[in-house]
Write a protein that holds these residues in place. Structure first.
Motif, mmCIF file in Angstrom:
data_model
loop_
_atom_site.group_PDB
_atom_site.id
_atom_site.type_symbol
_atom_site.label_atom_id
_atom_site.label_comp_id
_atom_site.label_asym_id
_atom_site.label_seq_id
_atom_site.Cartn_x
_atom_site.Cartn_y
_atom_site.Cartn_z
ATOM 1 N N PRO A 122 97.968 28.466 15.335
ATOM 2 C CA PRO A 122 96.720 27.694 15.223
ATOM 3 C C PRO A 122 96.423 27.275 13.789
ATOM 4 O O PRO A 122 95.804 26.235 13.569
ATOM 5 C CB PRO A 122 95.652 28.646 15.765
ATOM 6 C CG PRO A 122 96.239 30.008 15.642
ATOM 7 C CD PRO A 122 97.724 29.840 15.776
ATOM 8 N N VAL A 123 96.847 28.038 12.812
ATOM 9 C CA VAL A 123 96.584 27.687 11.414
ATOM 10 C C VAL A 123 97.302 26.394 11.059
ATOM 11 O O VAL A 123 96.724 25.492 10.441
ATOM 12 C CB VAL A 123 96.980 28.843 10.471
ATOM 13 C CG1 VAL A 123 96.885 28.418 9.025
ATOM 14 C CG2 VAL A 123 96.114 30.064 10.739
ATOM 15 N N VAL A 124 98.544 26.272 11.455
ATOM 16 C CA VAL A 124 99.301 25.057 11.168
ATOM 17 C C VAL A 124 98.681 23.868 11.902
ATOM 18 O O VAL A 124 98.592 22.767 11.353
ATOM 19 C CB VAL A 124 100.790 25.237 11.539
ATOM 20 C CG1 VAL A 124 101.539 23.921 11.478
ATOM 21 C CG2 VAL A 124 101.427 26.255 10.605
ATOM 22 N N ALA A 125 98.229 24.086 13.125
ATOM 23 C CA ALA A 125 97.577 23.005 13.871
ATOM 24 C C ALA A 125 96.298 22.557 13.168
ATOM 25 O O ALA A 125 96.036 21.355 13.041
ATOM 26 C CB ALA A 125 97.282 23.457 15.297
ATOM 27 N N ILE A 126 95.504 23.491 12.687
ATOM 28 C CA ILE A 126 94.271 23.152 11.957
ATOM 29 C C ILE A 126 94.619 22.402 10.681
ATOM 30 O O ILE A 126 94.009 21.375 10.365
ATOM 31 C CB ILE A 126 93.457 24.428 11.647
ATOM 32 C CG1 ILE A 126 92.909 25.043 12.934
ATOM 33 C CG2 ILE A 126 92.319 24.119 10.671
ATOM 34 C CD1 ILE A 126 92.375 26.465 12.757
ATOM 35 N N GLN A 127 95.603 22.899 9.932
ATOM 36 C CA GLN A 127 96.004 22.220 8.696
ATOM 37 C C GLN A 127 96.482 20.800 8.986
ATOM 38 O O GLN A 127 96.112 19.861 8.278
ATOM 39 C CB GLN A 127 97.109 23.002 7.990
ATOM 40 C CG GLN A 127 96.615 24.261 7.308
ATOM 41 C CD GLN A 127 97.744 24.994 6.598
ATOM 42 O OE1 GLN A 127 98.821 25.178 7.145
ATOM 43 N NE2 GLN A 127 97.476 25.406 5.370
ATOM 44 N N ALA A 128 97.299 20.636 10.010
ATOM 45 C CA ALA A 128 97.825 19.312 10.340
ATOM 46 C C ALA A 128 96.691 18.363 10.729
ATOM 47 O O ALA A 128 96.675 17.202 10.305
ATOM 48 C CB ALA A 128 98.856 19.413 11.457
ATOM 49 N N VAL A 159 90.266 26.049 1.921
ATOM 50 C CA VAL A 159 91.378 26.953 2.240
ATOM 51 C C VAL A 159 92.249 26.397 3.365
ATOM 52 O O VAL A 159 93.470 26.374 3.256
ATOM 53 C CB VAL A 159 90.850 28.360 2.598
ATOM 54 C CG1 VAL A 159 91.984 29.265 3.032
ATOM 55 C CG2 VAL A 159 90.105 28.964 1.423
ATOM 56 N N LEU A 160 91.621 25.949 4.461
ATOM 57 C CA LEU A 160 92.400 25.469 5.600
ATOM 58 C C LEU A 160 92.951 24.062 5.378
ATOM 59 O O LEU A 160 94.040 23.748 5.848
ATOM 60 C CB LEU A 160 91.550 25.488 6.872
ATOM 61 C CG LEU A 160 91.135 26.870 7.370
ATOM 62 C CD1 LEU A 160 90.111 26.748 8.482
ATOM 63 C CD2 LEU A 160 92.343 27.665 7.830
ATOM 64 N N GLY A 161 92.204 23.230 4.678
ATOM 65 C CA GLY A 161 92.626 21.845 4.514
ATOM 66 C C GLY A 161 93.511 21.595 3.319
ATOM 67 O O GLY A 161 94.451 20.820 3.391
ATOM 68 N N ALA A 162 93.195 22.245 2.206
ATOM 69 C CA ALA A 162 93.915 21.924 0.976
ATOM 70 C C ALA A 162 94.711 23.102 0.432
ATOM 71 O O ALA A 162 95.456 22.952 -0.531
ATOM 72 C CB ALA A 162 92.924 21.442 -0.087
ATOM 73 N N GLY A 163 94.576 24.257 1.053
ATOM 74 C CA GLY A 163 95.251 25.445 0.540
ATOM 75 C C GLY A 163 96.643 25.646 1.092
ATOM 76 O O GLY A 163 97.112 24.912 1.964
ATOM 77 N N ARG A 164 97.289 26.656 0.577
ATOM 78 C CA ARG A 164 98.622 27.027 1.058
ATOM 79 C C ARG A 164 98.505 27.668 2.434
ATOM 80 O O ARG A 164 97.508 28.316 2.745
ATOM 81 C CB ARG A 164 99.280 27.998 0.090
ATOM 82 C CG ARG A 164 99.496 27.428 -1.300
ATOM 83 C CD ARG A 164 100.097 28.423 -2.249
ATOM 84 N NE ARG A 164 99.604 29.772 -1.971
ATOM 85 C CZ ARG A 164 100.114 30.880 -2.453
ATOM 86 N NH1 ARG A 164 101.140 30.826 -3.261
ATOM 87 N NH2 ARG A 164 99.612 32.057 -2.159
ATOM 88 N N ALA A 168 95.716 30.174 4.080
ATOM 89 C CA ALA A 168 94.980 29.735 5.266
ATOM 90 C C ALA A 168 95.102 30.757 6.397
ATOM 91 O O ALA A 168 94.131 31.025 7.109
ATOM 92 C CB ALA A 168 95.486 28.370 5.723
ATOM 93 N N ARG A 169 96.288 31.344 6.548
ATOM 94 C CA ARG A 169 96.457 32.375 7.584
ATOM 95 C C ARG A 169 95.573 33.589 7.301
ATOM 96 O O ARG A 169 94.934 34.125 8.201
ATOM 97 C CB ARG A 169 97.920 32.800 7.669
ATOM 98 C CG ARG A 169 98.773 31.853 8.446
ATOM 99 C CD ARG A 169 100.106 32.480 8.866
ATOM 100 N NE ARG A 169 100.865 31.470 9.566
ATOM 101 C CZ ARG A 169 101.801 30.719 9.004
ATOM 102 N NH1 ARG A 169 102.118 30.889 7.749
ATOM 103 N NH2 ARG A 169 102.434 29.810 9.711
ATOM 104 N N LYS A 174 90.728 36.657 8.662
ATOM 105 C CA LYS A 174 89.451 37.217 8.203
ATOM 106 C C LYS A 174 88.287 36.698 9.038
ATOM 107 O O LYS A 174 87.423 37.449 9.466
ATOM 108 C CB LYS A 174 89.239 36.881 6.725
ATOM 109 C CG LYS A 174 87.939 37.407 6.142
ATOM 110 C CD LYS A 174 87.791 37.028 4.682
ATOM 111 C CE LYS A 174 86.977 35.761 4.614
ATOM 112 N NZ LYS A 174 86.643 35.317 3.286
ATOM 113 N N ILE A 175 88.292 35.404 9.312
ATOM 114 C CA ILE A 175 87.194 34.754 10.045
ATOM 115 C C ILE A 175 87.220 35.113 11.527
ATOM 116 O O ILE A 175 86.201 35.417 12.124
ATOM 117 C CB ILE A 175 87.222 33.219 9.865
ATOM 118 C CG1 ILE A 175 87.008 32.859 8.404
ATOM 119 C CG2 ILE A 175 86.224 32.520 10.762
ATOM 120 C CD1 ILE A 175 85.684 33.283 7.829
ATOM 121 N N THR A 176 88.392 35.073 12.141
ATOM 122 C CA THR A 176 88.489 35.259 13.599
ATOM 123 C C THR A 176 88.672 36.717 14.001
ATOM 124 O O THR A 176 88.426 37.063 15.147
ATOM 125 C CB THR A 176 89.661 34.456 14.175
ATOM 126 O OG1 THR A 176 90.883 34.969 13.641
ATOM 127 C CG2 THR A 176 89.504 32.965 13.887
#
Length: 179
Positions: A122-128, A159-164, A168-169, A174-176
């Motif tokens: 899901p992290v990669v999907a959010i970043q994409a 973090v999710l959009g512009a970070g590594r 992001a993971r 931490k959030i979920t």
């Protein structure tokens, strides 16, 4: 050539099969376009195209831009390209300019990513998704605008959009609370 330029060109060779400058120059010659015109078709700024061509930057960070590059190469390398009248060629270039990634899938991200992508990430999907909408610089700028009033949202964009992906993971976990 500095070490960072050489490293970037080496990474481009690994990721894209050849330096991006070679690919872009072929398209420029074939189409008779300026760098600014090619950048417009691909959805890049002219300075970003120049940085990718020279090796100042290694990676096309927006998957939509990579999709357009591949579509453009396939279109102009088709033997039928030369048989089309100029108006039809322009129509096809405009069609590519307007092209978006048709679906957001882990498989598609795997094709355009320089690092292995685990299935169902899901992290990669959010970043994409975020990177399809805006560049990393734009996402960082948006996070700065939100920082005072909405610090949690600003952090998520940053973090999710512009970070590594690694950062992001960690943020996602931490959030979920997922492990």
């Amino acid at each position: 050539m500095t070490d960072s330029y050489a490293r970037n060109l080496k990474l481009q060779l690994e990721w894209y099969g050849e330096p991006l400058g070679d690919r872009f120059r072929r398209l420029l010659g074939r189409l008779g376009l300026s760098q600014a015109q090619l950048a417009g078709i691909l959805g890049l700024s002219a300075p970003m195209l120049s940085q990718l061509m020279s090796g100042q930057r290694a990676k096309i960070s927006n998957p939509t831009v990579l999709t357009r590059l591949l579509q453009l190469e396939a279109t102009v390398n088709d033997p039928a390209w030369d048989t089309h009248p100029p108006a039809e060629q322009l129509r096809r270039l405009d069609e590519i300019r307007g092209a978006q990634r048709s679906t957001l899938t882990v498989d598609r991200v795997k094709e355009t990513s320089a690092t292995p992508v685990p299935a169902d990430d899901p992290v990669v999907a959010i970043q994409a998704l975020l990177r399809d909408i805006a560049s990393a610089g734009d996402l960082e700028g948006a996070s700065e605008l939100l920082e005072d009033r909405y610090p949690e949202l600003a952090e998520a964009l940053r973090v999710l959009g512009a970070g590594r992906t690694q950062d992001a993971r960690a943020y996602y976990l931490k959030i979920t609370g997922h492990h």
